[in-house]
Scaffold this motif. Structure first.
Motif, PDB file in Angstrom:
ATOM      1  N   ALA A  17       0.958  -1.166   0.123  1.00 39.26           N
ATOM      2  CA  ALA A  17      -0.074   0.140  -0.024  1.00 39.26           C
ATOM      3  C   ALA A  17       0.842   1.121  -0.025  1.00 39.26           C
ATOM      4  N   ALA A  18       0.424   2.336  -0.859  1.00 46.22           N
ATOM      5  CA  ALA A  18       1.233   3.407  -0.853  1.00 46.22           C
ATOM      6  C   ALA A  18       1.036   4.136   0.493  1.00 46.22           C
ATOM      7  N   ALA A  19       1.961   4.980   0.770  1.00 42.46           N
ATOM      8  CA  ALA A  19       1.993   5.885   2.161  1.00 42.46           C
ATOM      9  C   ALA A  19       1.339   7.211   1.904  1.00 42.46           C
ATOM     10  N   PHE A  20       1.311   7.746   0.545  1.00 37.47           N
ATOM     11  CA  PHE A  20       0.867   9.008   0.513  1.00 37.47           C
ATOM     12  C   PHE A  20      -0.268   8.976  -0.492  1.00 37.47           C
ATOM     13  N   ASP A  21      -1.269   9.985  -0.277  1.00 35.39           N
ATOM     14  CA  ASP A  21      -2.399  10.076  -1.265  1.00 35.39           C
ATOM     15  C   ASP A  21      -2.246  11.565  -1.739  1.00 35.39           C
ATOM     16  N   GLY A  22      -2.422  11.897  -2.869  1.00 32.63           N
ATOM     17  CA  GLY A  22      -2.362  13.483  -2.931  1.00 32.63           C
ATOM     18  C   GLY A  22      -2.775  13.766  -4.430  1.00 32.63           C
ATOM     19  N   ASP A  23      -2.628  15.041  -5.093  1.00 29.15           N
ATOM     20  CA  ASP A  23      -2.937  15.541  -6.271  1.00 29.15           C
ATOM     21  C   ASP A  23      -1.529  15.048  -7.034  1.00 29.15           C
ATOM     22  N   ALA A  24      -1.879  14.779  -8.529  1.00 29.05           N
ATOM     23  CA  ALA A  24      -0.774  14.848  -9.426  1.00 29.05           C
ATOM     24  C   ALA A  24      -0.980  15.933 -10.428  1.00 29.05           C
ATOM     25  N   LEU A  47       8.824  17.186  -5.911  1.00 22.64           N
ATOM     26  CA  LEU A  47       8.201  16.958  -4.523  1.00 22.64           C
ATOM     27  C   LEU A  47       7.521  18.222  -3.837  1.00 22.64           C
ATOM     28  N   SER A  48       6.980  18.098  -2.942  1.00 20.88           N
ATOM     29  CA  SER A  48       6.483  19.401  -2.230  1.00 20.88           C
ATOM     30  C   SER A  48       7.627  19.686  -1.247  1.00 20.88           C
ATOM     31  N   THR A  49       7.718  20.911  -0.869  1.00 20.17           N
ATOM     32  CA  THR A  49       8.752  21.301   0.169  1.00 20.17           C
ATOM     33  C   THR A  49       9.027  20.255   1.254  1.00 20.17           C
ATOM     34  N   THR A  50       7.840  19.711   1.811  1.00 17.38           N
ATOM     35  CA  THR A  50       7.722  18.891   2.980  1.00 17.38           C
ATOM     36  C   THR A  50       8.466  17.644   2.758  1.00 17.38           C
ATOM     37  N   GLY A  81       4.744  24.942  -4.946  1.00 19.40           N
ATOM     38  CA  GLY A  81       3.307  25.173  -4.960  1.00 19.40           C
ATOM     39  C   GLY A  81       2.565  23.991  -4.585  1.00 19.40           C
ATOM     40  N   CYS A  82       3.041  22.842  -4.513  1.00 15.09           N
ATOM     41  CA  CYS A  82       2.465  21.490  -4.091  1.00 15.09           C
ATOM     42  C   CYS A  82       1.950  21.591  -2.576  1.00 15.09           C
ATOM     43  N   ALA A  83       0.917  21.154  -2.346  1.00 18.69           N
ATOM     44  CA  ALA A  83       0.591  20.587  -0.881  1.00 18.69           C
ATOM     45  C   ALA A  83       1.345  19.521  -0.482  1.00 18.69           C
ATOM     46  N   ALA A  84       1.497  19.137   0.920  1.00 12.74           N
ATOM     47  CA  ALA A  84       2.514  18.174   1.653  1.00 12.74           C
ATOM     48  C   ALA A  84       2.647  16.790   0.660  1.00 12.74           C
ATOM     49  N   ASN A  85       1.608  16.073   0.332  1.00  9.13           N
ATOM     50  CA  ASN A  85       1.560  14.915  -0.351  1.00  9.13           C
ATOM     51  C   ASN A  85       1.240  14.940  -2.062  1.00  9.13           C
ATOM     52  N   ASP A  86       1.370  16.172  -2.478  1.00 10.29           N
ATOM     53  CA  ASP A  86       1.164  16.156  -3.940  1.00 10.29           C
ATOM     54  C   ASP A  86       2.277  16.030  -4.616  1.00 10.29           C
ATOM     55  N   VAL A  87       2.199  15.774  -6.093  1.00 11.12           N
ATOM     56  CA  VAL A  87       3.609  15.350  -6.686  1.00 11.12           C
ATOM     57  C   VAL A  87       3.237  16.445  -8.258  1.00 11.12           C
ATOM     58  N   ASP A  88       4.295  16.767  -8.702  1.00  4.75           N
ATOM     59  CA  ASP A  88       4.204  17.321 -10.068  1.00  4.75           C
ATOM     60  C   ASP A  88       5.111  16.478 -10.991  1.00  4.75           C
ATOM     61  N   LEU A  89       4.497  15.795 -11.885  1.00  4.47           N
ATOM     62  CA  LEU A  89       5.121  14.903 -12.802  1.00  4.47           C
ATOM     63  C   LEU A  89       5.399  15.568 -14.255  1.00  4.47           C
ATOM     64  N   SER A  90       6.358  14.887 -14.730  1.00  2.51           N
ATOM     65  CA  SER A  90       6.932  15.183 -16.219  1.00  2.51           C
ATOM     66  C   SER A  90       5.735  14.926 -17.242  1.00  2.51           C
ATOM     67  N   PRO A  91       5.439  15.637 -18.398  1.00  2.70           N
ATOM     68  CA  PRO A  91       4.302  15.010 -19.347  1.00  2.70           C
ATOM     69  C   PRO A  91       4.249  13.628 -19.369  1.00  2.70           C
ATOM     70  N   ALA A  92       5.474  12.934 -19.909  1.00  2.00           N
ATOM     71  CA  ALA A  92       5.498  11.663 -19.817  1.00  2.00           C
ATOM     72  C   ALA A  92       5.136  10.642 -18.783  1.00  2.00           C
ATOM     73  N   ALA A  93       5.644  11.249 -17.591  1.00  3.02           N
ATOM     74  CA  ALA A  93       5.154  10.210 -16.408  1.00  3.02           C
ATOM     75  C   ALA A  93       3.689  10.491 -16.123  1.00  3.02           C
ATOM     76  N   PHE A  94       2.937  11.820 -16.303  1.00  2.28           N
ATOM     77  CA  PHE A  94       1.350  11.833 -16.159  1.00  2.28           C
ATOM     78  C   PHE A  94       0.698  11.116 -17.185  1.00  2.28           C
ATOM     79  N   SER A  95       1.157  11.206 -18.389  1.00  5.71           N
ATOM     80  CA  SER A  95       0.690  10.454 -19.360  1.00  5.71           C
ATOM     81  C   SER A  95       0.454   8.856 -19.335  1.00  5.71           C
ATOM     82  N   GLY A  96       1.571   8.525 -18.532  1.00  2.60           N
ATOM     83  CA  GLY A  96       1.349   7.206 -18.398  1.00  2.60           C
ATOM     84  C   GLY A  96       0.289   6.583 -17.144  1.00  2.60           C
ATOM     85  N   LEU A  97      -0.276   7.866 -16.601  1.00  3.74           N
ATOM     86  CA  LEU A  97      -1.433   7.504 -15.679  1.00  3.74           C
ATOM     87  C   LEU A  97      -2.858   8.082 -16.193  1.00  3.74           C
TER      88      LEU A  97
END
Length: 112
Positions: A17-24, A47-50, A81-97
């Motif tokens: 199970a994943a440890a974090f849930d957030g927005d991508a 990743l977020s600053t946290t 600008g990300c909340a604690a458990n949010d991630v910002d992905l490259s277009p390739a990584a995001f497109s994989g999801l």
């Protein structure tokens, strides 16, 4: 950075199970906070600053999962600008999801 589907399955089985849930979201990379230059086609994440921990997580690979789809992305940047458990992905990584037309999706992720 590219990984095989077998590697995805292995990491998913090991990590449980994943440890974090957030927005991508996704961003258009260049020179990141870890000192690496990347392109849209690289499987990378900011990743977020946290979670970035002043660069301590640079180079870490994380699996991101949405509805059974998993991509592996290497930490190369900071997302202030990300909340604690949010991630910002490259277009390739995001497109994989999901389609980049969505712009923002819910993900589960963890450090490997």
């Amino acid at each position: 950075m590219r990984f095989s589907k077998t590697f995805f399955a292995l990491v998913a089985a090991i990590s449980g199970a994943a440890a974090f849930d957030g927005d991508a979201t996704f961003f258009f990379p260049g020179l990141g906070a870890c000192g690496l230059v990347n392109s849209d086609s690289d499987f990378i994440v900011a990743l977020s600053t946290t979670q970035f921990q002043s660069g301590a997580k640079c180079g870490t690979v994380i699996p991101d999962e949405v509805n059974g789809q998993t991509v592996m992305a290497q930490v190369v940047d900071l997302c202030p600008g990300c909340a604690a458990n949010d991630v910002d992905l490259s277009p390739a990584a995001f497109s994989g999801l999901a389609s980049t037309d969505l712009g923002r999706i819910q993900v589960s992720w963890d450090f490997v």
